[in-house]
Scaffold this motif. Structure first.
Motif, PDB file in Angstrom:
ATOM      1  N   MET A 195       0.773  -1.313  -0.072  1.00  8.39           N
ATOM      2  CA  MET A 195      -0.114   0.004   0.004  1.00  8.39           C
ATOM      3  C   MET A 195       0.944   1.393   0.146  1.00  8.39           C
ATOM      4  O   MET A 195       0.568   2.259  -0.669  1.00  8.39           O
ATOM      5  N   ILE A 196       1.741   1.186   0.884  1.00 12.42           N
ATOM      6  CA  ILE A 196       2.611   2.450   0.924  1.00 12.42           C
ATOM      7  C   ILE A 196       3.372   2.777  -0.542  1.00 12.42           C
ATOM      8  O   ILE A 196       3.623   3.677  -0.754  1.00 12.42           O
ATOM      9  N   ALA A 197       4.039   1.475  -0.957  1.00 10.00           N
ATOM     10  CA  ALA A 197       4.706   1.890  -2.515  1.00 10.00           C
ATOM     11  C   ALA A 197       3.500   2.269  -3.187  1.00 10.00           C
ATOM     12  O   ALA A 197       3.974   3.324  -4.198  1.00 10.00           O
ATOM     13  N   ALA A 198       2.426   1.988  -3.173  1.00  9.45           N
ATOM     14  CA  ALA A 198       1.460   2.510  -4.223  1.00  9.45           C
ATOM     15  C   ALA A 198       1.009   4.032  -3.806  1.00  9.45           C
ATOM     16  O   ALA A 198       0.909   4.684  -4.853  1.00  9.45           O
ATOM     17  N   ILE A 199       0.946   4.286  -2.748  1.00  9.75           N
ATOM     18  CA  ILE A 199       0.890   5.629  -2.315  1.00  9.75           C
ATOM     19  C   ILE A 199       1.705   6.694  -2.647  1.00  9.75           C
ATOM     20  O   ILE A 199       1.565   7.677  -3.222  1.00  9.75           O
ATOM     21  N   ARG A 200       3.087   5.953  -2.595  1.00  9.02           N
ATOM     22  CA  ARG A 200       4.116   6.982  -2.913  1.00  9.02           C
ATOM     23  C   ARG A 200       4.188   7.382  -4.294  1.00  9.02           C
ATOM     24  O   ARG A 200       4.701   8.366  -4.964  1.00  9.02           O
ATOM     25  N   LYS A 201       3.923   6.238  -5.183  1.00  6.85           N
ATOM     26  CA  LYS A 201       3.886   6.239  -6.631  1.00  6.85           C
ATOM     27  C   LYS A 201       2.998   7.125  -7.016  1.00  6.85           C
ATOM     28  O   LYS A 201       2.928   8.238  -7.853  1.00  6.85           O
ATOM     29  N   VAL A 202       1.725   7.133  -6.436  1.00  6.63           N
ATOM     30  CA  VAL A 202       0.441   7.750  -6.767  1.00  6.63           C
ATOM     31  C   VAL A 202       0.736   9.516  -6.387  1.00  6.63           C
ATOM     32  O   VAL A 202       0.516  10.427  -7.083  1.00  6.63           O
ATOM     33  N   GLY A 203       1.494   9.528  -5.200  1.00  2.47           N
ATOM     34  CA  GLY A 203       2.007  11.003  -4.997  1.00  2.47           C
ATOM     35  C   GLY A 203       2.944  11.581  -5.711  1.00  2.47           C
ATOM     36  O   GLY A 203       2.668  12.715  -6.138  1.00  2.47           O
ATOM     37  N   ALA A 204       3.781  10.758  -6.572  1.00  4.57           N
ATOM     38  CA  ALA A 204       4.681  11.595  -7.504  1.00  4.57           C
ATOM     39  C   ALA A 204       4.067  11.885  -8.494  1.00  4.57           C
ATOM     40  O   ALA A 204       4.333  13.051  -9.151  1.00  4.57           O
ATOM     41  N   VAL A 205       2.867  11.236  -9.017  1.00  2.43           N
ATOM     42  CA  VAL A 205       2.193  11.466 -10.109  1.00  2.43           C
ATOM     43  C   VAL A 205       1.460  12.739  -9.922  1.00  2.43           C
ATOM     44  O   VAL A 205       1.279  13.580 -10.839  1.00  2.43           O
ATOM     45  N   LEU A 206       0.608  12.578  -8.810  1.00  5.13           N
ATOM     46  CA  LEU A 206      -0.096  13.874  -8.444  1.00  5.13           C
ATOM     47  C   LEU A 206       0.607  15.255  -8.270  1.00  5.13           C
ATOM     48  O   LEU A 206       0.298  16.106  -8.635  1.00  5.13           O
ATOM     49  N   GLN A 207       1.999  15.036  -7.962  1.00  4.62           N
ATOM     50  CA  GLN A 207       2.909  16.295  -7.597  1.00  4.62           C
ATOM     51  C   GLN A 207       3.092  16.871  -8.823  1.00  4.62           C
ATOM     52  O   GLN A 207       2.917  18.131  -8.968  1.00  4.62           O
ATOM     53  N   VAL A 208       3.116  16.132 -10.002  1.00  2.00           N
ATOM     54  CA  VAL A 208       3.341  16.698 -11.511  1.00  2.00           C
ATOM     55  C   VAL A 208       2.272  17.347 -11.747  1.00  2.00           C
ATOM     56  O   VAL A 208       1.951  18.378 -12.655  1.00  2.00           O
ATOM     57  N   HIS A 209       0.979  16.462 -11.911  1.00  2.00           N
ATOM     58  CA  HIS A 209      -0.132  16.989 -12.613  1.00  2.00           C
ATOM     59  C   HIS A 209      -1.099  18.066 -11.750  1.00  2.00           C
ATOM     60  O   HIS A 209      -1.815  18.775 -12.324  1.00  2.00           O
ATOM     61  N   VAL A 210      -1.162  17.739 -10.504  1.00  2.00           N
ATOM     62  CA  VAL A 210      -2.091  18.603  -9.509  1.00  2.00           C
ATOM     63  C   VAL A 210      -1.055  19.239  -8.526  1.00  2.00           C
ATOM     64  O   VAL A 210      -1.334  18.922  -7.475  1.00  2.00           O
ATOM     65  N   PRO A 211      -0.306  20.145  -8.641  1.00  2.00           N
ATOM     66  CA  PRO A 211       0.543  20.729  -7.736  1.00  2.00           C
ATOM     67  C   PRO A 211       0.073  21.131  -6.480  1.00  2.00           C
ATOM     68  O   PRO A 211      -1.268  21.725  -6.763  1.00  2.00           O
TER      69      PRO A 211
END
Length: 227
Positions: A195-211
């Protein structure tokens, strides 16, 4: 409710902390759900039981002398006269016994889930994830930036569902990295780490697209939801 043995309290705290850290990087609101299963699959159990009952009737029709002979020797004794009514009664009894026995066997959950065709599991998990998203995340943030990470344990499947402001900017295939990162850990029975690995990957994508904006506030709970 998800089995409490899947995670320790420390694991739950780690997942919540990972959500909080990921949300510091963007305007996204991450919701995590761990489900014991996504459906009861009663219809599938009934279908298997009906199939077994019909198979028993088909075998009785193909080799009636064999099965009627067994019945004679066990219950009726030699010389029993088989009338059409008696034969129909026997057939109905055999079908009912086979149907009931198969339903009872499927009360054992490992067998029940082994018998469910994979496409049905995938479809039910997807549908359940969508329902959970609509209830817990969709349009519940001011910028429509909610995203759901959903893991269903019995089916061994996961889904990532994003709200409008995210899905309009991110191709669904982008979430493949997050899914793969989760599955690597799950393959080693490390549920919290997955779950944590997925959260971190999702967080990185969100940082780019919805700062994250300067006035951004936390609109949805960070804690893991277990159902």
């Amino acid at each position: 409710m998800a089995d409490p043995n899947y995670l320790s309290d420390a694991d739950r705290d780690r997942i919540s902390a990972a959500v909080g850290e990921a949300e510091l990087l963007s305007a996204g609101e991450i919701v995590t759900i761990l489900a014991e299963r996504s459906d009861g699959y009663t219809d599938v159990a009934l279908a298997w039981s009906a199939a077994v009952a019909l198979l028993a009737l088909a075998l009785l029709a193909i080799a009636p002398d064999f099965y009627l002979g067994i019945y004679d020797r066990i219950l009726a004794g030699w010389g029993h006269e088989w009338t059409p009514r008696a034969i129909l009664t026997l057939a109905a009894g055999v079908a009912a016994v086979k149907f009931g026995a198969m339903m009872l066997l499927q009360l054992w959950q490992p067998l029940r889930f082994w018998l469910i065709p994979p496409p049905i599991k995938t479809m039910r998990v997807h549908d359940r994830a969508l329902r959970a998203f609509r209830i817990g995340a969709e349009r519940r943030t001011s910028g429509r930036t909610g995203i759901l990470i959903y893991l269903s344990m019995r089916e061994r499947r996961a889904e990532i569902v994003a709200d409008e402001a995210i899905s309009s900017k991110v191709d669904p295939q982008v979430w493949g990295d997050a899914m793969n990162a989760m599955l690597v850990e799950l393959g080693q029975s490390r549920i919290a780490d997955g779950m944590i690995a997925a959260i971190r990957k999702v967080g990185a994508v969100l940082q780019v697209h919805v700062p994250r904006a300067a006035d951004d506030v936390n609109e949805l709970p960070d804690r893991l939801i277990e159902v």
